[in-house]
Design an enzyme around this catalytic site. Sequence first.
Site, PDB file in Angstrom:
ATOM      1  CG  ASP A   1     -33.039 -65.357  45.219  1.00 52.36           C
ATOM      2  OD1 ASP A   1     -33.261 -64.138  45.082  1.00 52.36           O
ATOM      3  OD2 ASP A   1     -33.790 -66.118  45.856  1.00 52.36           O
TER       4      ASP A   1
ATOM      5  CD  GLU B   1     -45.315 -62.709  54.289  1.00 52.75           C
ATOM      6  OE1 GLU B   1     -44.793 -63.619  53.621  1.00 52.75           O
ATOM      7  OE2 GLU B   1     -45.772 -61.666  53.785  1.00 52.75           O
TER       8      GLU B   1
HETATM    9  C1  LIG Z   1     -41.133 -68.594  51.167  1.00 51.95           C
HETATM   10  C2  LIG Z   1     -40.608 -67.432  50.364  1.00 51.95           C
HETATM   11  C3  LIG Z   1     -41.291 -66.224  50.386  1.00 51.95           C
HETATM   12  C4  LIG Z   1     -40.826 -65.147  49.636  1.00 51.95           C
HETATM   13  N1  LIG Z   1     -41.537 -63.978  49.668  1.00 51.95           N
HETATM   14  C5  LIG Z   1     -41.136 -62.957  48.897  1.00 51.95           C
HETATM   15  C6  LIG Z   1     -41.905 -61.751  48.844  1.00 51.95           C
HETATM   16  O1  LIG Z   1     -42.948 -61.631  49.505  1.00 51.95           O
HETATM   17  N2  LIG Z   1     -41.465 -60.750  48.026  1.00 51.95           N
HETATM   18  C7  LIG Z   1     -40.329 -60.878  47.286  1.00 51.95           C
HETATM   19  O2  LIG Z   1     -39.982 -59.968  46.544  1.00 51.95           O
HETATM   20  N3  LIG Z   1     -39.574 -61.986  47.328  1.00 51.95           N
HETATM   21  C8  LIG Z   1     -39.955 -63.034  48.100  1.00 51.95           C
HETATM   22  N4  LIG Z   1     -39.201 -64.173  48.142  1.00 51.95           N
HETATM   23  C9  LIG Z   1     -37.935 -64.222  47.404  1.00 51.95           C
HETATM   24  C10 LIG Z   1     -38.178 -64.454  45.921  1.00 51.95           C
HETATM   25  O3  LIG Z   1     -39.092 -65.498  45.735  1.00 51.95           O
HETATM   26  C11 LIG Z   1     -36.852 -64.746  45.247  1.00 51.95           C
HETATM   27  O4  LIG Z   1     -36.007 -63.647  45.437  1.00 51.95           O
HETATM   28  C12 LIG Z   1     -37.050 -64.989  43.768  1.00 51.95           C
HETATM   29  O5  LIG Z   1     -37.844 -66.140  43.556  1.00 51.95           O
HETATM   30  C13 LIG Z   1     -35.695 -65.152  43.064  1.00 51.95           C
HETATM   31  O6  LIG Z   1     -35.926 -65.448  41.723  1.00 51.95           O
HETATM   32  P1  LIG Z   1     -34.889 -66.354  40.933  1.00 51.95           P
HETATM   33  O7  LIG Z   1     -35.370 -66.407  39.528  1.00 51.95           O
HETATM   34  O8  LIG Z   1     -33.516 -65.882  41.179  1.00 51.95           O
HETATM   35  O9  LIG Z   1     -34.999 -67.799  41.603  1.00 51.95           O
HETATM   36  P2  LIG Z   1     -36.247 -68.760  41.797  1.00 51.95           P
HETATM   37  O10 LIG Z   1     -37.525 -68.054  41.658  1.00 51.95           O
HETATM   38  O11 LIG Z   1     -35.975 -69.495  43.063  1.00 51.95           O
HETATM   39  O12 LIG Z   1     -36.112 -69.780  40.577  1.00 51.95           O
HETATM   40  C14 LIG Z   1     -35.010 -70.609  40.413  1.00 51.95           C
HETATM   41  C15 LIG Z   1     -35.414 -71.757  39.492  1.00 51.95           C
HETATM   42  O13 LIG Z   1     -34.255 -72.469  39.107  1.00 51.95           O
HETATM   43  C16 LIG Z   1     -34.523 -73.861  39.096  1.00 51.95           C
HETATM   44  N5  LIG Z   1     -33.229 -74.539  39.257  1.00 51.95           N
HETATM   45  C17 LIG Z   1     -32.310 -74.359  40.229  1.00 51.95           C
HETATM   46  N6  LIG Z   1     -31.218 -75.092  39.992  1.00 51.95           N
HETATM   47  C18 LIG Z   1     -31.441 -75.762  38.836  1.00 51.95           C
HETATM   48  C19 LIG Z   1     -30.681 -76.695  38.086  1.00 51.95           C
HETATM   49  N7  LIG Z   1     -29.460 -77.071  38.459  1.00 51.95           N
HETATM   50  N8  LIG Z   1     -31.233 -77.203  36.956  1.00 51.95           N
HETATM   51  C20 LIG Z   1     -32.482 -76.841  36.564  1.00 51.95           C
HETATM   52  N9  LIG Z   1     -33.244 -75.938  37.240  1.00 51.95           N
HETATM   53  C21 LIG Z   1     -32.729 -75.410  38.362  1.00 51.95           C
HETATM   54  C22 LIG Z   1     -35.479 -74.044  40.269  1.00 51.95           C
HETATM   55  O14 LIG Z   1     -36.258 -75.208  40.103  1.00 51.95           O
HETATM   56  C23 LIG Z   1     -36.324 -72.762  40.176  1.00 51.95           C
HETATM   57  O15 LIG Z   1     -37.474 -72.951  39.386  1.00 51.95           O
HETATM   58  C24 LIG Z   1     -39.650 -65.280  48.870  1.00 51.95           C
HETATM   59  C25 LIG Z   1     -38.962 -66.486  48.846  1.00 51.95           C
HETATM   60  C26 LIG Z   1     -39.444 -67.562  49.578  1.00 51.95           C
HETATM   61  C27 LIG Z   1     -38.703 -68.876  49.539  1.00 51.95           C
END
Ligand SMILES: Cc1cc2nc3c(=O)[nH]c(=O)nc-3n(C[C@H](O)[C@H](O)[C@H](O)COP(=O)(O)OP(=O)(O)OC[C@H]3O[C@@H](n4cnc5c(N)ncnc54)[C@H](O)[C@@H]3O)c2cc1C
Length: 432
Positions: A301, A171
Amino acid sequence: MANHRPRVAIVGAGFGGLWAARAFAHTDFQVILIDRNNYHTFLPLLYQVAAAEVEPEEIVYPVRSILRPMGNADFLLAEVKGIDFPARTLRTTVTEVRYDYLILAAGSATHFFGVSGAAEYAFTLKTLDDAVRLRNHILCNFERAAREPDAERRRRRMTFAIVGGGPTGVEYAGALAELLRGPLKRDFPKLNIQDARVVLLESANRLLPSLPQQLGQYALCRLKKMGVEVRLQCVVDRVETDKVHFRDGASLPTETTVWTAGVRGEPSASTWGLPMDRSGRLVVDSTLEVQGLPGVYAIGDVARLEENGKPLPMVAPVALQQGVLAAKNIQRREAGKVALNFHYRDRGMMATIGRNAAVAHVGGGAFTGFPAWLAWLGVHIVNLIGFRDRLFVLINWAWDYFLFERMLRLILPAASCREPVPSPWPPTSDRV
Ligand SMILES: Cc1cc2nc3c(=O)[nH]c(=O)nc-3n(C[C@H](O)[C@H](O)[C@H](O)COP(=O)(O)OP(=O)(O)OC[C@H]3O[C@@H](n4cnc5c(N)ncnc54)[C@H](O)[C@@H]3O)c2cc1C
């Protein structure tokens, strides 16, 4: 629950944490959501920020605004530094937080697989800061190239290497090629745009390895048509500030290496003393509870759960479905009911390549071209949080689509691009 309202602490306001928090609306639980940023980032559009296609504020939403309607949820802007599990207390950068239940949703970070120089010199694409930094750097490098008298240095500044042929790499390569060959070509008429190169490096023998073969083939053909150089079976060995080296001994002169090749669990999770896999993800059971810690859940994740013998992918739908189930299981535990197991409802995967071109693997079918691109647009607009973000992203896309122009190409802060201009200035020849 007459006097004591159980307190749920959630670490991370990403897809998992936010969906978990919202699942406690209209309950007797008290929710405290903690994040190091005061906004939620819609990561699937991050690469568009880095390609000056949309503005940073269009893909984020303030966490407090999202929680406001709930009434039983609060937000703490802080970083979690440690967890005392026996005392049920989080140690953060600003205060300690007591909890009855804990949901760890800290997400992931870039995995460099130990490649020398990658962590130090490669650009990453995991946070809003990363995307803005990369956008600034690319725009700055064009400004620097425009005043660079040395042809070799000029070409190096206009060469952009992207490591990783997965969805983010594909992308970004497409979006960057469109930025260079469209708006930047017009902005810098004196630069020879043939000197500008986007080089996509993939160690496997195909692009998009997680999607069916024909979708990877389609992406390869489209990117090549757009002027992207794709190098398959190309393993990066070392990254330097002005060069990327390959395992076969060859190298590519470039001041920009963008690393999209790997993901691992958020590094701070490794300090919490919990069972982890080799990629830094917390091992959970099928109810999303961390092994040996009743009432502590990990999702998204940062969590590792296998289904059909394979770890679940690190994608947004997994995180948000797990967020909802973790919240449900906490409510069931409080009510003395048996916990439910997680089963991923996979609705498919998509990636866009550029104007009118995308790939989609939905319902077992493989789709390419304009229909896949339209579906990609629709899914991303619908999933953005907030009417304002949707409206502004739509306006940006329409502007780009109909006028072949990017709305804004700001370098902010401007100081990041100021450096002495080589003399004599302006250069004597018209075309540099
Ligand atoms: C560039 C990119 C493109 C993507 N495109 C897609 C897509 O098209 N389709 C799709 O399904 N998935 C996509 N993904 C993957 C998807 O975004 C992730 O799988 C998803 O965001 C995971 O959600 P999460 O809640 O586990 O973590 P995240 O959304 O990463 O959120 C984690 C949060 O925890 C906070 N955090 C971390 N450690 C701490 C700490 N110690 N103290 C306080 N806060 C903390 C961070 O600030 C963040 O806000 C993409 C990822 C990226 C990077």
